[in-house]
Design a protein around this motif. Structure first.
Motif, PDB file in Angstrom:
ATOM      1  N   VAL A 189      -2.564 -23.661   0.666  1.00 29.13           N
ATOM      2  CA  VAL A 189      -3.215 -22.459   0.112  1.00 29.13           C
ATOM      3  C   VAL A 189      -2.159 -21.369  -0.082  1.00 29.13           C
ATOM      4  CG1 VAL A 189      -5.572 -22.722   0.998  1.00 29.13           C
ATOM      5  CG2 VAL A 189      -3.807 -21.681   2.444  1.00 29.13           C
ATOM      6  N   ASP A 190      -2.501 -20.399  -0.926  1.00 27.14           N
ATOM      7  CA  ASP A 190      -1.665 -19.212  -1.075  1.00 27.14           C
ATOM      8  C   ASP A 190      -2.274 -18.081  -0.269  1.00 27.14           C
ATOM      9  OD1 ASP A 190       0.202 -20.338  -2.658  1.00 27.14           O
ATOM     10  OD2 ASP A 190      -0.627 -19.630  -4.552  1.00 27.14           O
ATOM     11  N   LEU A 191      -1.441 -17.400   0.494  1.00 26.64           N
ATOM     12  CA  LEU A 191      -1.895 -16.235   1.273  1.00 26.64           C
ATOM     13  C   LEU A 191      -1.191 -15.000   0.731  1.00 26.64           C
ATOM     14  CD1 LEU A 191      -1.468 -17.727   4.831  1.00 26.64           C
ATOM     15  CD2 LEU A 191      -3.636 -17.289   3.718  1.00 26.64           C
ATOM     16  N   PHE A 192      -1.869 -13.881   0.753  1.00 31.63           N
ATOM     17  CA  PHE A 192      -1.275 -12.638   0.280  1.00 31.63           C
ATOM     18  C   PHE A 192      -1.302 -11.626   1.430  1.00 31.63           C
ATOM     19  CE2 PHE A 192      -2.711 -14.956  -3.339  1.00 31.63           C
ATOM     20  CZ  PHE A 192      -1.661 -14.830  -4.223  1.00 31.63           C
ATOM     21  N   VAL A 193      -0.133 -11.105   1.723  1.00 32.53           N
ATOM     22  CA  VAL A 193       0.032 -10.205   2.877  1.00 32.53           C
ATOM     23  C   VAL A 193       0.684  -8.917   2.395  1.00 32.53           C
ATOM     24  CG1 VAL A 193       1.198  -9.920   5.091  1.00 32.53           C
ATOM     25  CG2 VAL A 193       0.362 -12.154   4.433  1.00 32.53           C
TER      26      VAL A 193
ATOM     27  N   ASP B  20      -7.111 -14.348  -1.580  1.00 31.55           N
ATOM     28  CA  ASP B  20      -7.227 -14.011  -2.993  1.00 31.55           C
ATOM     29  C   ASP B  20      -6.482 -12.686  -3.230  1.00 31.55           C
ATOM     30  OD1 ASP B  20      -7.907 -13.504  -5.553  1.00 31.55           O
ATOM     31  OD2 ASP B  20     -10.090 -13.606  -5.262  1.00 31.55           O
ATOM     32  N   ALA B  21      -5.510 -12.725  -4.151  1.00 30.07           N
ATOM     33  CA  ALA B  21      -4.684 -11.533  -4.383  1.00 30.07           C
ATOM     34  C   ALA B  21      -5.500 -10.349  -4.877  1.00 30.07           C
ATOM     35  CB  ALA B  21      -3.577 -11.849  -5.382  1.00 30.07           C
ATOM     36  N   SER B  22      -6.602 -10.639  -5.594  1.00 35.38           N
ATOM     37  CA  SER B  22      -7.389  -9.537  -6.151  1.00 35.38           C
ATOM     38  C   SER B  22      -8.120  -8.755  -5.059  1.00 35.38           C
ATOM     39  CB  SER B  22      -8.397 -10.079  -7.169  1.00 35.38           C
ATOM     40  OG  SER B  22      -9.254 -10.996  -6.522  1.00 35.38           O
ATOM     41  N   ASN B  23      -8.222  -9.344  -3.863  1.00 37.11           N
ATOM     42  CA  ASN B  23      -8.857  -8.636  -2.747  1.00 37.11           C
ATOM     43  C   ASN B  23      -7.892  -7.708  -2.022  1.00 37.11           C
ATOM     44  OD1 ASN B  23     -11.315  -9.765  -3.109  1.00 37.11           O
ATOM     45  ND2 ASN B  23     -11.036 -11.405  -1.607  1.00 37.11           N
ATOM     46  N   LEU B  24      -6.634  -7.767  -2.415  1.00 38.52           N
ATOM     47  CA  LEU B  24      -5.631  -6.982  -1.698  1.00 38.52           C
ATOM     48  C   LEU B  24      -5.429  -5.656  -2.421  1.00 38.52           C
ATOM     49  CD1 LEU B  24      -3.909  -7.766   0.794  1.00 38.52           C
ATOM     50  CD2 LEU B  24      -2.027  -8.149  -0.768  1.00 38.52           C
ATOM     51  N   PRO B  25      -5.848  -4.552  -1.827  1.00 40.04           N
ATOM     52  CA  PRO B  25      -5.714  -3.275  -2.525  1.00 40.04           C
ATOM     53  C   PRO B  25      -4.262  -2.806  -2.569  1.00 40.04           C
ATOM     54  CG  PRO B  25      -6.665  -2.957  -0.360  1.00 40.04           C
ATOM     55  CD  PRO B  25      -6.422  -4.416  -0.490  1.00 40.04           C
ATOM     56  N   TYR B  26      -4.003  -1.875  -3.482  1.00 39.35           N
ATOM     57  CA  TYR B  26      -2.654  -1.308  -3.603  1.00 39.35           C
ATOM     58  C   TYR B  26      -2.493  -0.159  -2.609  1.00 39.35           C
ATOM     59  CZ  TYR B  26       0.811   1.985  -5.187  1.00 39.35           C
ATOM     60  OH  TYR B  26       1.857   2.867  -5.212  1.00 39.35           O
ATOM     61  N   TYR B  27      -1.376  -0.157  -1.935  1.00 38.14           N
ATOM     62  CA  TYR B  27      -1.035   0.963  -1.065  1.00 38.14           C
ATOM     63  C   TYR B  27       0.369   1.426  -1.425  1.00 38.14           C
ATOM     64  CZ  TYR B  27      -4.807  -0.973   1.774  1.00 38.14           C
ATOM     65  OH  TYR B  27      -5.995  -1.456   2.205  1.00 38.14           O
ATOM     66  N   ALA B  28       0.550   2.739  -1.480  1.00 37.70           N
ATOM     67  CA  ALA B  28       1.863   3.275  -1.855  1.00 37.70           C
ATOM     68  C   ALA B  28       2.932   2.914  -0.846  1.00 37.70           C
ATOM     69  CB  ALA B  28       1.764   4.791  -1.980  1.00 37.70           C
ATOM     70  N   ALA B  29       2.525   2.726   0.407  1.00 40.81           N
ATOM     71  CA  ALA B  29       3.511   2.525   1.472  1.00 40.81           C
ATOM     72  C   ALA B  29       3.623   1.060   1.890  1.00 40.81           C
ATOM     73  CB  ALA B  29       3.136   3.389   2.675  1.00 40.81           C
TER      74      ALA B  29
END
Lengths: 282, 301
Positions: free
Chosen positions: A122-126, A177-186
C-alpha cells in the motif's frame, strides 16, 4: 489508562499553499516579518549585525502564511519575542529562506492500527514538521537560523527503554489516501510504499520515518514534498529494507515536475538498508 | 682532602661524568617523549573513541615510556638493575605493609576500568554525592558536583558502594508525586496532568506518560505522574512540568491535600458555642463569674 490522541485538523478547510521560501532583499536598517504557520519571525538588518526575533503560536497546524518585507518602521517585534543576534563583517542585505526536514526521525501513526495482508503493498502518506533555515548572502552564505517552525514533541523509538533512538512525534495521522491529507504551511508530505513480502500480516501501529536522509521538493502548486521511501518487510519477517527513491517524487497531478528546495541533511545511502522491523515500526 | 680532590678530578676526567651526562639526557628526553607521546595517543584515541578510552591510552603511554626511560637511564648511570630489583624485593615487603590502602585502591581502579560501570563524562550518584565524572585515576575517581565542587572518592570505596549511573541510558523517567484530598475526582486530575505532559515538547510521546495510583495515604490519595525525557532535557522538563502541574491544579480549583488529624475524645464531641463580641458591646467583666471559673479549675486539678 485513557489515551489522548494527537491533534489532527482534517476537518479544517485546506487553504491554497503559499510558497514562502526564496530570496529576499532587506536594506540596512530595515526589518522584515515572515509568518509561516505557527512561527512569526522578524529579521532586522543592522550594520554588521543580523537580529532575529521570533515567537511561536500554540497551534502546530496553523495554515497561515504572511510576508511583509520590509516592515513599516513603527511595526516591530513585541518585547516578549525571543531574540538571536549574529555579528558579521559583511554588510550585504540578501536573505535566503529555505524549508528543511527535521533533524531526527519522525514517528507517525495511523488513525487506528491496521494490518497489511501478506504479499501485498500500500501507499501511505505522512506529513512531517518543517524546519526553517535562514541564510545571509551573498555567496558564501552564512547560516543564521536552523529551527523548527513548531517544536515537535520528543519520542523514543526502540524495542525497550535501553535500546533505541530519540525521534520526534508527528501530530498528524498517516493516511492511505493522499486526498485525505490536508495542507499545512509548516509540514511536508512523504509518500511511503509499504510492502509485505512475509507470509503473515504486518501490523502497523506507528512508523519511524528517517527524514534526515530525504530531500525536499516543491511542486507547481507550492506544496512541499519529500522523496518517496519504500519499506519492504523481508520474507523472514523480522527485517525491513528501507530504500529512498532518489529524485523528485512522482506527482501526476502537477503541471511541472517538483523542483528541489533542500538537500537531505545526511548523505543519502544508495540501495536498501536493512533495519530491524522493531526499530521502524516500534 | 687530596684523596677527595683526586676522586673529583677522576669523575670529571674519567667515564663517570660521561655516564652521568648521558643518563641525565636520557631522563630528560624520555620525560619529554612520555609527555608528548601521551598527548598524541590521547588525541588519536579521542578521535576514535570516548573520553574514557582517550584517558586510559594517555596514561598507559605515559607510564610505559616513563618506565622504559628509567630503566635505560639507570643503566646509563652505571647501576645494575639486578641489584636494584633484589633490593626492591626486600623493600616490597616493607612497602606492601605500609601501602595496603593505596594498593587496594590501585587494584580497585583496575576493576573499575575493566567493569566500566561508568565512564568519564557520566553523571553518577554515590551515597549522597551526585556529580559528573572528571577522571578515573589510579587511586581515586574525581567528581564535579552540580554546585561545582570537586569530590575525590577512593576507588576501593567505589568498588564496595552502590553506584547509580544517572546518564547511562539516553532516556530517563521523571516521577512527580501528587497528593489529592479524598473528595477529589481522580479521573479528572489524571486527564488534566496527562494532557499537560502530552503538550510539553520535551516530554516523550513514547513511552507514554502515565498516572499511577500509589495508594490510600493517611491524609491524601497518593498519585504519581510518570513521564519520560531525554537525559539532556530531564532537568528542564522537571522544572517546567512541575510548575505547569501546579498552575493547572490551581486553575481547576484542585487543592492539594494537607496533612490533617482528627482527634476523638471517646464520645461524640458537642458543637462549640461561638459568641461574637464586638468592641463596645462587650459586657463588663463579671467578677463573680471569674471567681466561679477559677474555683472550678482548682476543683478539677
Amino acid at each position: 489508562m485513557r489515551h489522548i490522541a494527537p491533534v489532527d485538523a482534517t476537518l479544517q478547510p485546506t487553504p491554497e499553499p503559499t510558497p514562502w521560501w526564496g530570496e529576499y532583499a532587506l536594506e540596512a536598517g530595515s526589518t522584515g516579518l515572515w509568518q509561516i504557520g505557527p512561527l512569526r519571525l522578524w529579521i532586522t538588518n543592522r550594520r554588521h549585525e543580523w537580529r532575529l526575533y521570533f515567537e511561536r503560536g500554540p497551534d502546530a497546524l496553523d495554515p497561515s502564511v504572511a510576508i511583509v518585507c520590509p516592515l513599516a518602521e513603527d511595526d516591530g517585534p513585541p518585547e516578549t519575542a525571543e531574540r538571536t543576534r549574529m555579528a558579521t563583517q559583511r554588510t550585504g542585505g540578501t536573505l535566503s529562506l529555505e524549508p528543511a526536514l527535521a533533524d531526527r526521525a519522525v514517528v507517525s501513526r495511523p488513525e487506528s492500527p491496521f494490518q497489511l495482508l501478506p504479499n501485498d503493498a500500500v501507499d501511505l502518506f505522512v506529513s512531517t514538521p518543517l524546519w526553517l533555515r535562514v541564510w545571509a548572502g551573498p555567496e558564501p552564505r552564512h547560516l543564521l537560523w536552523d529551527q523548527p517552525l513548531f517544536r515537535p514533541s520528543d519520542t523514543w523509538v526502540g524495542p525497550d527503554t535501553t535500546r533505541g533512538a530519540l525521534a520526534y512525534a508527528s501530530r498528524t495521522f498517516m493516511r492511505l489516501d493522499a486526498s485525505n491529507l490536508p495542507y499545512y504551511a509548516a509540514r511536508a508530505v512523504t509518500r511511503i510504499r509499504l510492502e509485505n513480502r512475509a507470509a503473515g500480516p504486518l501490523l502497523l501501529e506507528r512508523l519511524s520515518l528517517p527524514v534526515r536522509e530525504l530531500a525536499l521538493y516543491a511542486d507547481a502548486r507550492g506544496r512541499l514534498l519529500t522523496e518517496t521511501m519504500t519499506l519492504t518487510r523481508e520474507p523472514g519477517g523480522d527485517l525491513a529494507a528501507v530504500r529512498v527513491e532518489h529524485g523528485a517524487p512522482d506527482r501526476r497531478d502537477a503541471d511541472e515536475g517538483p523542483r528541489l528546495v533542500a538537500e537531505p541533511r545526511d548523505t543519502p545511502r544508495r540501495g536498501g538498508i536493512l533495519h530491524a522491523l522493531s526499530s521502524l515500526l516500534g | 682532602v687530596d684523596q677527595l680532590w683526586s676522586q673529583i678530578v677522576d669523575f670529571f676526567t674519567g667515564p663517570g661524568l660521561q655516564h652521568a651526562l648521558s643518563g641525565a639526557v636520557v631522563l630528560i628526553v624520555g620525560l619529554l617523549l612520555a609527555r608528548w607521546g601521551s598527548r598524541l595517543t590521547g588525541r588519536l584515541a579521542a578521535r576514535r573513541g570516548s573520553a574514557q578510552y582517550s584517558l586510559i591510552m594517555r596514561r598507559l603511554t605515559y607510564y610505559v615510556v616513563l618506565g622504559v626511560t628509567l630503566v635505560v637511564a639507570l643503566a646509563e648511570f652505571g647501576l645494575e638493575l639486578s641489584i636494584l630489583l633484589g633490593a626492591a624485593g626486600i623493600l616490597t615487603v616493607a612497602f606492601g605493609f605500609a601501602s595496603q590502602t593505596s594498593a587496594s585502591n590501585l587494584i580497585s581502579g583496575l576493576f573499575l576500568l575493566g567493569e566500566q560501570p561508568f565512564v568519564v563524562g557520566d553523571v553518577i550518584r554515590v551515597g549522597q554525592t551526585t556529580g559528573s565524572v572528571l577522571s578515573i585515576d589510579a587511586l581515586s575517581v574525581k567528581l564535579r558536583t552540580f554546585d561545582n565542587l570537586l569530590v575525590r572518592i577512593p576507588n576501593e570505596t567505589l568498588l564496595k558502594s552502590e553506584i547509580t549511573n544517572v546518564s547511562h541510558f539516553p532516556i530517563r523517567r521523571l516521577d512527580i508525586a501528587l497528593r489529592l484530598p479524598y473528595h477529589e475526582d481522580v479521573d479528572r486530575v489524571r486527564s488534566l496532568v496527562i494532557q499537560l505532559a502530552q503538550r510539553h515538547p520535551l516530554c516523550l510521546d513514547e513511552p507514554r506518560p502515565q498516572v499511577f495510583f500509589q495508594g490510600f495515604g493517611e491524609s491524601a490519595l497518593d498519585l504519581q505522574l510518570s513521564v519520560w525525557a531525554a537525559r539532556e532535557t530531564w532537568f528542564e522538563l522537571k522544572n517546567a512540568l512541575q510548575e505547569q502541574v501546579k498552575t493547572a491544579l490551581t486553575e481547576h480549583a484542585i487543592e492539594p491535600a494537607f496533612p490533617h488529624r482528627t482527634l476523638y475524645a471517646g464520645s461524640p464531641t458537642r458543637p462549640l458555642t461561638v459568641r461574637v463580641v464586638t468592641r463596645g458591646e462587650a459586657d463588663p467583666p463579671d467578677e463573680n463569674r471569674e471567681r466561679e471559673d477559677e474555683a472550678r479549675t482548682r476543683g478539677r486539678s
